[in-house]
Design a protein around this motif. Sequence first.
Motif, short mmCIF file in Angstrom:
data_model
loop_
_atom_site.label_atom_id
_atom_site.label_comp_id
_atom_site.label_asym_id
_atom_site.label_seq_id
_atom_site.Cartn_x
_atom_site.Cartn_y
_atom_site.Cartn_z
N TRP A 55 22.19 -60.50 -4.38
CA TRP A 55 22.39 -60.21 -2.95
C TRP A 55 22.84 -58.77 -2.77
N ASN A 56 23.77 -58.32 -3.60
CA ASN A 56 24.26 -56.94 -3.49
C ASN A 56 23.12 -55.95 -3.72
N GLN A 57 22.28 -56.22 -4.70
CA GLN A 57 21.15 -55.33 -4.98
C GLN A 57 20.15 -55.35 -3.82
N CYS A 58 19.87 -56.54 -3.31
CA CYS A 58 18.95 -56.67 -2.18
C CYS A 58 19.48 -55.91 -0.97
N SER A 59 20.76 -56.08 -0.68
CA SER A 59 21.38 -55.38 0.45
C SER A 59 21.31 -53.87 0.27
N ALA A 60 21.56 -53.42 -0.95
CA ALA A 60 21.50 -51.98 -1.22
C ALA A 60 20.10 -51.43 -0.97
N VAL A 61 19.08 -52.17 -1.39
CA VAL A 61 17.69 -51.74 -1.18
C VAL A 61 17.38 -51.71 0.31
N LEU A 62 17.77 -52.76 1.03
CA LEU A 62 17.51 -52.81 2.47
C LEU A 62 18.18 -51.65 3.21
N VAL A 63 19.44 -51.43 2.91
CA VAL A 63 20.17 -50.33 3.56
C VAL A 63 19.51 -49.00 3.22
N HIS A 64 19.13 -48.84 1.97
CA HIS A 64 18.47 -47.60 1.54
C HIS A 64 17.18 -47.37 2.33
N CYS A 65 16.39 -48.42 2.45
CA CYS A 65 15.12 -48.30 3.18
C CYS A 65 15.33 -48.04 4.67
N LEU A 66 16.27 -48.75 5.26
CA LEU A 66 16.50 -48.63 6.70
C LEU A 66 17.14 -47.31 7.10
N THR A 67 17.88 -46.70 6.19
CA THR A 67 18.54 -45.45 6.52
C THR A 67 17.76 -44.23 6.04
N VAL A 76 21.83 -46.19 -7.90
CA VAL A 76 22.71 -46.43 -6.77
C VAL A 76 23.76 -47.43 -7.20
N GLU A 77 25.02 -47.05 -7.08
CA GLU A 77 26.10 -47.99 -7.38
C GLU A 77 26.53 -48.63 -6.10
N PHE A 78 26.48 -49.93 -6.05
CA PHE A 78 26.84 -50.68 -4.85
C PHE A 78 28.11 -51.46 -5.14
N THR A 79 29.15 -51.19 -4.40
CA THR A 79 30.40 -51.94 -4.56
C THR A 79 30.87 -52.42 -3.20
#
Length: 80
Positions: A55-67, A76-79
């Motif tokens: 989920w964290n990785q998916c969220s990071a990808v989505l945020v990356h794409c949307l922004t 990308v380190e997601f914490t």
Amino acid sequence: GRGAAWEGLVRQAVLGAEGAGARAPRAEVQRAIRELLLGIETCSMELQRHCPEDWNQCSAVLVHCLTGGGDPKAPVEFTV
């Protein structure tokens, strides 16, 4: 056009059908959008519960794409 469809989807996702005001899509379109968003929500809840790292990785990808993030190959380190 495509921009209007995207804008309508985002508006309903953020504000709900009531937030669309005079620019609200037809009832059948609102229903389809609502079903799509509920399906996405259901999948995301399952993923969060059973595979939080995924989920964290998916969220990071989505945020990356949307922004419009930088280099997609950069680590990308997601914490939380």
